[in-house]
Design an enzyme around this catalytic site. Structure first.
Site, PDB file in Angstrom:
ATOM      1  CB  ALA A 233      -0.942  -0.007   1.209  1.00  0.00           C
TER       2      ALA A 233
ATOM      3  CG  ASN B 137       2.159  -6.728   6.359  1.00  0.00           C
ATOM      4  OD1 ASN B 137       2.987  -7.356   7.015  1.00  0.00           O
ATOM      5  ND2 ASN B 137       0.932  -7.176   6.192  1.00  0.00           N
TER       6      ASN B 137
ATOM      7  CG  HIS C 192       0.364   3.973   4.737  1.00  0.00           C
ATOM      8  ND1 HIS C 192       0.399   3.344   5.953  1.00  0.00           N
ATOM      9  CD2 HIS C 192      -0.516   3.270   3.969  1.00  0.00           C
ATOM     10  CE1 HIS C 192      -0.404   2.291   5.939  1.00  0.00           C
ATOM     11  NE2 HIS C 192      -0.968   2.230   4.749  1.00  0.00           N
TER      12      HIS C 192
END
Length: 273
Positions: free
Chosen positions: A125, A194, A224
């Site tokens: 991602a 992750n 993120h």
């Protein structure tokens, strides 16, 4: 010797086995079955549940090792820990989606030195990993920070004490859930961080990556933010993803990142690597 890499492999047809039939596995498996990844043939699916309506036969783990030459892990960090070395020792390549397992330095070293199978990881991602890998050639980064913000309910964990659990359940604004390095945070949130491990793999040192996990009830999109700095420059990447409707702990884009990585491994032409 196996390597953790994103470099393309050969263009021959690869017999692919998929471990896990969840939010990620279903998108990846159906795309493979429909022939949307040239050079890949979906041979079977490994899952510890009895499933019906699959696009390929359900296989036991040992059957997958015998009939596949590439295994795609989409079932969690425990699969990498329990099966990773066995896959590689059997001469089968392994693509790891749950890269959080690779922040275990001992495991990562065993995977690097086990073969003849090879290890690949997918960035999932987050973007910018290729640039972080490139700037390592200019010298070490002095600071690397990843801040991940998700909905509170996706971050609840059994190890949390009652006070933290209540703070998340009653949150009306942003709450800092944990701060640490990429060595320890992925183990605490095995389904949600992750990305931290992927950044650590790109940087080359999990201890050099500070990870901040935030819960925010207004986080309709998962965020993120990577911030890195060295004597050679500074870098900032921000991505905002819609959570997967089936599994909000992961982003909707992740299975498509896996498919893109498969394209790269298979050596599809015309790709930016």
């Amino acid at each position: 010797m196996s390597t953790i890499t994103e470099a393309p492999g050969t263009t021959a047809t690869r017999r692919v086995g998929l471990v896990g039939w969840g939010a990620i596995g279903q998108v990846v498996g159906n795309a493979l079955a429909e022939g949307r990844v040239p050079g890949a043939e979906l041979v079977g699916i490994v899952d510890n549940r009895t499933l019906t309506g699959l696009p390929a036969q359900q296989l036991a783990f040992e059957q997958a090792l015998e009939s596949c030459d590439l295994i795609v892990e989409a079932a969690g960090q425990s699969v990498v820990r329990e099966w990773g070395e066995r896959v590689l020792a059997a001469g089968v390549d392994l693509m790891v989606c749950s890269s959080g397992a690779l922040t275990d330095a001992a495991l990562a070293e065993r995977l690097r030195t086990t073969g003849p199978g090879r290890v690949y990881f997918t960035g999932g991602a987050v973007g910018g990993l290729d640039l972080l890998q490139a700037v390592r050639g200019l010298g070490p980064l002095t600071t690397v920070r990843l801040t991940t913000t998700k909905l509170p309910r996706t971050l609840l964990q059994p190890w949390m004490d009652p006070e933290l659990t209540e703070r998340l359940e009653r949150a009306e604004g942003p709450v800092e859930v944990m701060r640490g390095t990429a060595c320890d945070v992925p183990a605490k949130f095995p389904k949600s961080t992750n990305v931290a491990a992927s950044v650590a793999l790109a940087v080359g040192d999990p201890r050099a990556v500070e990870v901040v996990v935030m819960a925010d009830p207004a986080a309709v999109l998962t965020r993120h933010v990577i911030e890195a700095e060295g004597t050679h420059g500074s870098y900032r990447f921000e991505v905002n993803h819609r959570p997967d409707p089936v599994n909000p702990a992961t982003s909707q884009v992740v299975p498509h990142a896996v498919l893109r990585s498969l394209d790269a491994v298979l050596g599809r032409s015309g790709m930016v690597l």
